[in-house]
Design a protein around this motif. Sequence first.
Motif, PDB file in Angstrom:
ATOM      1  N   MET A 171       5.522  -1.994   8.316  1.00 20.03           N
ATOM      2  CA  MET A 171       5.416  -3.394   7.994  1.00 20.03           C
ATOM      3  C   MET A 171       4.578  -3.530   6.724  1.00 20.03           C
ATOM      4  N   THR A 172       5.039  -4.339   5.809  1.00 23.31           N
ATOM      5  CA  THR A 172       4.284  -4.558   4.576  1.00 23.31           C
ATOM      6  C   THR A 172       3.814  -6.007   4.518  1.00 23.31           C
ATOM      7  N   TYR A 173       2.705  -6.198   3.825  1.00 20.90           N
ATOM      8  CA  TYR A 173       2.071  -7.505   3.772  1.00 20.90           C
ATOM      9  C   TYR A 173       1.860  -7.955   2.339  1.00 20.90           C
ATOM     10  N   LEU A 174       1.716  -9.250   2.195  1.00 19.84           N
ATOM     11  CA  LEU A 174       1.419  -9.874   0.920  1.00 19.84           C
ATOM     12  C   LEU A 174       0.140 -10.681   1.103  1.00 19.84           C
ATOM     13  N   ILE A 175      -0.822 -10.508   0.214  1.00 19.18           N
ATOM     14  CA  ILE A 175      -2.061 -11.284   0.272  1.00 19.18           C
ATOM     15  C   ILE A 175      -1.890 -12.491  -0.637  1.00 19.18           C
ATOM     16  N   ASP A 176      -1.975 -13.670  -0.053  1.00 20.11           N
ATOM     17  CA  ASP A 176      -1.883 -14.931  -0.782  1.00 20.11           C
ATOM     18  C   ASP A 176      -3.280 -15.543  -0.764  1.00 20.11           C
ATOM     19  N   ALA A 177      -4.000 -15.424  -1.869  1.00 20.38           N
ATOM     20  CA  ALA A 177      -5.389 -15.878  -1.911  1.00 20.38           C
ATOM     21  C   ALA A 177      -5.590 -16.877  -3.040  1.00 20.38           C
ATOM     22  N   TRP A 178      -6.136 -18.020  -2.699  1.00 21.35           N
ATOM     23  CA  TRP A 178      -6.531 -19.038  -3.669  1.00 21.35           C
ATOM     24  C   TRP A 178      -8.014 -19.279  -3.444  1.00 21.35           C
ATOM     25  N   LEU A 179      -8.835 -18.526  -4.152  1.00 20.66           N
ATOM     26  CA  LEU A 179     -10.270 -18.529  -3.896  1.00 20.66           C
ATOM     27  C   LEU A 179     -11.069 -19.377  -4.873  1.00 20.66           C
ATOM     28  N   ASP A 180     -10.450 -19.812  -5.958  1.00 22.82           N
ATOM     29  CA  ASP A 180     -11.175 -20.588  -6.963  1.00 22.82           C
ATOM     30  C   ASP A 180     -10.830 -22.075  -6.906  1.00 22.82           C
ATOM     31  N   ARG A 181     -10.512 -22.558  -5.731  1.00 26.56           N
ATOM     32  CA  ARG A 181     -10.174 -23.960  -5.510  1.00 26.56           C
ATOM     33  C   ARG A 181     -11.303 -24.642  -4.764  1.00 26.56           C
ATOM     34  N   ILE A 198      -7.306  -5.015  -7.013  1.00 26.11           N
ATOM     35  CA  ILE A 198      -7.000  -3.599  -7.236  1.00 26.11           C
ATOM     36  C   ILE A 198      -5.624  -3.300  -6.652  1.00 26.11           C
ATOM     37  N   SER A 199      -4.857  -2.496  -7.339  1.00 25.09           N
ATOM     38  CA  SER A 199      -3.505  -2.206  -6.866  1.00 25.09           C
ATOM     39  C   SER A 199      -3.390  -0.872  -6.135  1.00 25.09           C
ATOM     40  N   GLU A 200      -4.511  -0.228  -5.854  1.00 29.18           N
ATOM     41  CA  GLU A 200      -4.464   1.034  -5.111  1.00 29.18           C
ATOM     42  C   GLU A 200      -4.125   0.756  -3.650  1.00 29.18           C
ATOM     43  N   PRO A 201      -3.045   1.354  -3.148  1.00 24.32           N
ATOM     44  CA  PRO A 201      -2.611   1.084  -1.780  1.00 24.32           C
ATOM     45  C   PRO A 201      -3.678   1.333  -0.719  1.00 24.32           C
ATOM     46  N   VAL A 215      -6.927   1.095  -0.907  1.00 26.39           N
ATOM     47  CA  VAL A 215      -7.955   0.049  -0.961  1.00 26.39           C
ATOM     48  C   VAL A 215      -7.418  -1.241  -0.339  1.00 26.39           C
ATOM     49  N   LEU A 216      -6.207  -1.611  -0.720  1.00 29.07           N
ATOM     50  CA  LEU A 216      -5.607  -2.827  -0.174  1.00 29.07           C
ATOM     51  C   LEU A 216      -5.341  -2.705   1.319  1.00 29.07           C
ATOM     52  N   LYS A 217      -4.909  -1.534   1.747  1.00 29.95           N
ATOM     53  CA  LYS A 217      -4.648  -1.321   3.174  1.00 29.95           C
ATOM     54  C   LYS A 217      -5.935  -1.519   3.986  1.00 29.95           C
ATOM     55  N   GLU A 218      -7.042  -0.999   3.492  1.00 37.12           N
ATOM     56  CA  GLU A 218      -8.325  -1.157   4.173  1.00 37.12           C
ATOM     57  C   GLU A 218      -8.762  -2.620   4.172  1.00 37.12           C
ATOM     58  N   GLN A 219      -8.545  -3.321   3.072  1.00 37.61           N
ATOM     59  CA  GLN A 219      -8.912  -4.735   2.992  1.00 37.61           C
ATOM     60  C   GLN A 219      -8.092  -5.562   3.981  1.00 37.61           C
ATOM     61  N   VAL A 220      -6.792  -5.319   4.045  1.00 33.39           N
ATOM     62  CA  VAL A 220      -5.930  -6.038   4.983  1.00 33.39           C
ATOM     63  C   VAL A 220      -6.346  -5.732   6.422  1.00 33.39           C
ATOM     64  N   ARG A 221      -6.649  -4.488   6.700  1.00 36.13           N
ATOM     65  CA  ARG A 221      -7.106  -4.099   8.038  1.00 36.13           C
ATOM     66  C   ARG A 221      -8.368  -4.863   8.419  1.00 36.13           C
ATOM     67  N   ASN A 222      -9.330  -4.933   7.500  1.00 31.03           N
ATOM     68  CA  ASN A 222     -10.584  -5.651   7.768  1.00 31.03           C
ATOM     69  C   ASN A 222     -10.339  -7.141   7.979  1.00 31.03           C
ATOM     70  N   LEU A 223      -9.413  -7.713   7.227  1.00 25.55           N
ATOM     71  CA  LEU A 223      -9.114  -9.134   7.383  1.00 25.55           C
ATOM     72  C   LEU A 223      -8.455  -9.413   8.736  1.00 25.55           C
ATOM     73  N   PHE A 224      -7.555  -8.533   9.170  1.00 23.65           N
ATOM     74  CA  PHE A 224      -6.956  -8.681  10.500  1.00 23.65           C
ATOM     75  C   PHE A 224      -8.025  -8.594  11.581  1.00 23.65           C
ATOM     76  N   LEU A 225      -8.879  -7.591  11.503  1.00 24.90           N
ATOM     77  CA  LEU A 225      -9.927  -7.421  12.518  1.00 24.90           C
ATOM     78  C   LEU A 225     -10.859  -8.622  12.559  1.00 24.90           C
ATOM     79  N   PHE A 226     -11.272  -9.111  11.405  1.00 23.07           N
ATOM     80  CA  PHE A 226     -12.142 -10.274  11.351  1.00 23.07           C
ATOM     81  C   PHE A 226     -11.460 -11.490  11.969  1.00 23.07           C
TER      82      PHE A 226
END
Length: 75
Positions: A1-11, A51-54, A56-67
């Motif tokens: 399964m692949t994911y897309l991060i949709d982030a609008w943080l400067d609003r 960062i586009s390193e897979p 790094v992004l995989k770890e970030q997505v994992r942390n966001l799911f856990l949180f």
Amino acid sequence: MTYLIDAWLDRPHPYLRILDRHTGAVCVSLDGDALEELREQGDLDLQELSISEPCVLKEQVRNLFLFSYARALRP
């Protein structure tokens, strides 16, 4: 399964969503309060999201799911 991060943080009302890349379904949705809590805990590094390193992004997505799941279990 692949994911897309949709982030609008400067609003005025920032949000971050993780979407299933194939269906577009929202898997995780975090608002300003949750994002601030993540930043305070050191679990959200805005630089890592660009960062586009897979690995790094995989770890970030994992942390966001856990949180997200941990936050949903709070009383």
